[in-house]
Design a protein around this motif. Structure first.
Motif, PDB file in Angstrom:
ATOM      1  N   ALA A  72      11.866  -5.569 -14.028  1.00 20.92           N
ATOM      2  CA  ALA A  72      11.442  -4.660 -12.964  1.00 20.92           C
ATOM      3  C   ALA A  72      10.953  -5.397 -11.729  1.00 20.92           C
ATOM      4  O   ALA A  72      11.233  -4.972 -10.609  1.00 20.92           O
ATOM      5  CB  ALA A  72      10.356  -3.727 -13.487  1.00 20.92           C
ATOM      6  N   ALA A  73      10.234  -6.503 -11.901  1.00 20.97           N
ATOM      7  CA  ALA A  73       9.720  -7.235 -10.738  1.00 20.97           C
ATOM      8  C   ALA A  73      10.866  -7.782  -9.889  1.00 20.97           C
ATOM      9  O   ALA A  73      10.859  -7.663  -8.667  1.00 20.97           O
ATOM     10  CB  ALA A  73       8.791  -8.358 -11.179  1.00 20.97           C
ATOM     11  N   SER A  93      12.768  -4.804  -8.245  1.00 21.74           N
ATOM     12  CA  SER A  93      12.027  -4.119  -7.180  1.00 21.74           C
ATOM     13  C   SER A  93      12.153  -4.831  -5.835  1.00 21.74           C
ATOM     14  O   SER A  93      11.890  -4.240  -4.798  1.00 21.74           O
ATOM     15  CB  SER A  93      10.555  -3.977  -7.559  1.00 21.74           C
ATOM     16  OG  SER A  93       9.902  -5.229  -7.530  1.00 21.74           O
ATOM     17  N   ARG A  94      12.581  -6.085  -5.865  1.00 21.14           N
ATOM     18  CA  ARG A  94      12.753  -6.846  -4.621  1.00 21.14           C
ATOM     19  C   ARG A  94      14.158  -6.706  -4.043  1.00 21.14           C
ATOM     20  O   ARG A  94      14.480  -7.361  -3.057  1.00 21.14           O
ATOM     21  CB  ARG A  94      12.425  -8.317  -4.859  1.00 21.14           C
ATOM     22  CG  ARG A  94      10.942  -8.561  -5.148  1.00 21.14           C
ATOM     23  CD  ARG A  94      10.597 -10.028  -5.212  1.00 21.14           C
ATOM     24  NE  ARG A  94      11.182 -10.711  -6.350  1.00 21.14           N
ATOM     25  CZ  ARG A  94      10.613 -10.836  -7.544  1.00 21.14           C
ATOM     26  NH1 ARG A  94       9.443 -10.298  -7.762  1.00 21.14           N
ATOM     27  NH2 ARG A  94      11.211 -11.495  -8.509  1.00 21.14           N
ATOM     28  N   SER A 114      15.302  -1.436  -6.491  1.00 21.51           N
ATOM     29  CA  SER A 114      14.099  -0.671  -6.169  1.00 21.51           C
ATOM     30  C   SER A 114      14.320   0.833  -6.324  1.00 21.51           C
ATOM     31  O   SER A 114      13.377   1.568  -6.593  1.00 21.51           O
ATOM     32  CB  SER A 114      13.601  -1.009  -4.763  1.00 21.51           C
ATOM     33  OG  SER A 114      14.524  -0.591  -3.786  1.00 21.51           O
ATOM     34  N   THR A 165      13.429   1.158 -10.046  1.00 24.63           N
ATOM     35  CA  THR A 165      12.014   0.939 -10.362  1.00 24.63           C
ATOM     36  C   THR A 165      11.121   1.979  -9.696  1.00 24.63           C
ATOM     37  O   THR A 165      10.134   2.405 -10.292  1.00 24.63           O
ATOM     38  CB  THR A 165      11.557  -0.483  -9.974  1.00 24.63           C
ATOM     39  OG1 THR A 165      11.780  -0.690  -8.573  1.00 24.63           O
ATOM     40  CG2 THR A 165      12.298  -1.537 -10.789  1.00 24.63           C
ATOM     41  N   ASP A 166      11.477   2.406  -8.483  1.00 25.14           N
ATOM     42  CA  ASP A 166      10.687   3.450  -7.826  1.00 25.14           C
ATOM     43  C   ASP A 166      10.699   4.735  -8.646  1.00 25.14           C
ATOM     44  O   ASP A 166       9.684   5.415  -8.782  1.00 25.14           O
ATOM     45  CB  ASP A 166      11.211   3.743  -6.415  1.00 25.14           C
ATOM     46  CG  ASP A 166      10.891   2.648  -5.423  1.00 25.14           C
ATOM     47  OD1 ASP A 166      10.125   1.719  -5.764  1.00 25.14           O
ATOM     48  OD2 ASP A 166      11.424   2.710  -4.295  1.00 25.14           O
ATOM     49  N   SER A 178       7.478   7.266  -7.101  1.00 26.65           N
ATOM     50  CA  SER A 178       7.395   6.870  -5.695  1.00 26.65           C
ATOM     51  C   SER A 178       6.199   7.523  -5.041  1.00 26.65           C
ATOM     52  O   SER A 178       5.566   8.414  -5.588  1.00 26.65           O
ATOM     53  CB  SER A 178       8.688   7.271  -4.973  1.00 26.65           C
ATOM     54  OG  SER A 178       8.771   8.684  -4.916  1.00 26.65           O
ATOM     55  N   GLU A 227       4.034  -5.946  -2.945  1.00 24.60           N
ATOM     56  CA  GLU A 227       4.145  -4.529  -2.644  1.00 24.60           C
ATOM     57  C   GLU A 227       3.188  -4.170  -1.514  1.00 24.60           C
ATOM     58  O   GLU A 227       3.472  -3.294  -0.722  1.00 24.60           O
ATOM     59  CB  GLU A 227       3.816  -3.690  -3.885  1.00 24.60           C
ATOM     60  CG  GLU A 227       4.825  -3.836  -5.001  1.00 24.60           C
ATOM     61  CD  GLU A 227       6.182  -3.310  -4.617  1.00 24.60           C
ATOM     62  OE1 GLU A 227       6.270  -2.228  -4.018  1.00 24.60           O
ATOM     63  OE2 GLU A 227       7.164  -3.994  -4.902  1.00 24.60           O
ATOM     64  N   VAL A 281       4.338  -3.867 -10.374  1.00 22.63           N
ATOM     65  CA  VAL A 281       5.642  -3.783 -11.033  1.00 22.63           C
ATOM     66  C   VAL A 281       5.664  -4.849 -12.117  1.00 22.63           C
ATOM     67  O   VAL A 281       5.414  -6.019 -11.853  1.00 22.63           O
ATOM     68  CB  VAL A 281       6.784  -4.020 -10.019  1.00 22.63           C
ATOM     69  CG1 VAL A 281       8.127  -3.997 -10.708  1.00 22.63           C
ATOM     70  CG2 VAL A 281       6.716  -2.986  -8.905  1.00 22.63           C
TER      71      VAL A 281
END
Length: 188
Positions: free
Chosen positions: A73-74, A77-78, A83, A86-87, A92, A135, A142
């Motif tokens: 996830a980390a 998310s980038r 994202s 993961t959002d 969100s 973030e 995350v």
């Protein structure tokens, strides 16, 4: 570099189609695209990967809510496409979701939390702090590990433990377990 494909289950096996992510701006767009490739509202599995950094699986069964799994996830998310996943899993800013109300990791009451165990073995408090700093929101960090429902492919031949252990060319390994190697390779 991203690779994405849709695998639609049919009575004769799986059909694959290459997915152009340029027209996908949201998770809703991806889900709509998956549903449009479904045969008789059967299962469609969207596979996304970014250069062995992470992979994601989105399972769409007719009009049911999609099920999502992300390997890291980390890292996801980038990225713009990661994202989206993961959002949705973390909730969100637009839609507040209580994580305690969701069964994101697929565990049942009394079972060990697979995601928490994975995080303990592969991330440190500094990793979580760094993800939180990136973030810049002070929101829930995350996780530097899997997120979502690792059991989303259990009934299709990819067990949750197998999914959690995948690395490298994970999409090919998933396709092999599904019996869809040839159709996936045809669109790769």
């Amino acid at each position: 570099m991203y690779f994405a494909a849709l695998l639609a289950r049919t009575e004769d096996g799986w059909e694959a189609s290459d997915t152009d992510l340029d027209n996908v701006e949201s998770l809703t767009d991806l889900i709509d695209l998956a549903r449009s490739t479904a045969v008789d509202d059967d299962t469609v599995v969207a596979l996304i990967e970014q250069e062995d950094a992470w992979f994601g699986v989105v399972r769409v069964d007719g009009e049911e809510d999609p099920r999502i799994f992300v390997s890291n996830a980390a890292a996801a998310s980038r990225s713009s496409y990661g994202s989206m996943l993961t959002d949705e899993l973390l909730g969100s800013d637009e839609e507040e979701v209580e994580l305690d109300d969701l069964d994101l990791d697929g565990t049942e009451d009394g079972e060990e939390d697979v995601v928490a165990v994975f995080e303990q073995g592969s991330s440190t408090e500094d990793d979580v702090d760094a993800a939180d700093d990136e973030e810049g929101t002070g929101a829930e960090p995350v996780p530097a590990g899997p997120l979502g429902d690792p059991r989303l492919l259990d009934d299709l031949g990819v067990g949750h433990k197998e999914l959690l252990d995948l690395d490298g060319d994970a999409l090919s390994q998933i396709a092999e377990s599904l019996g869809a190697t040839e159709v996936l390779e045809a669109v790769r």
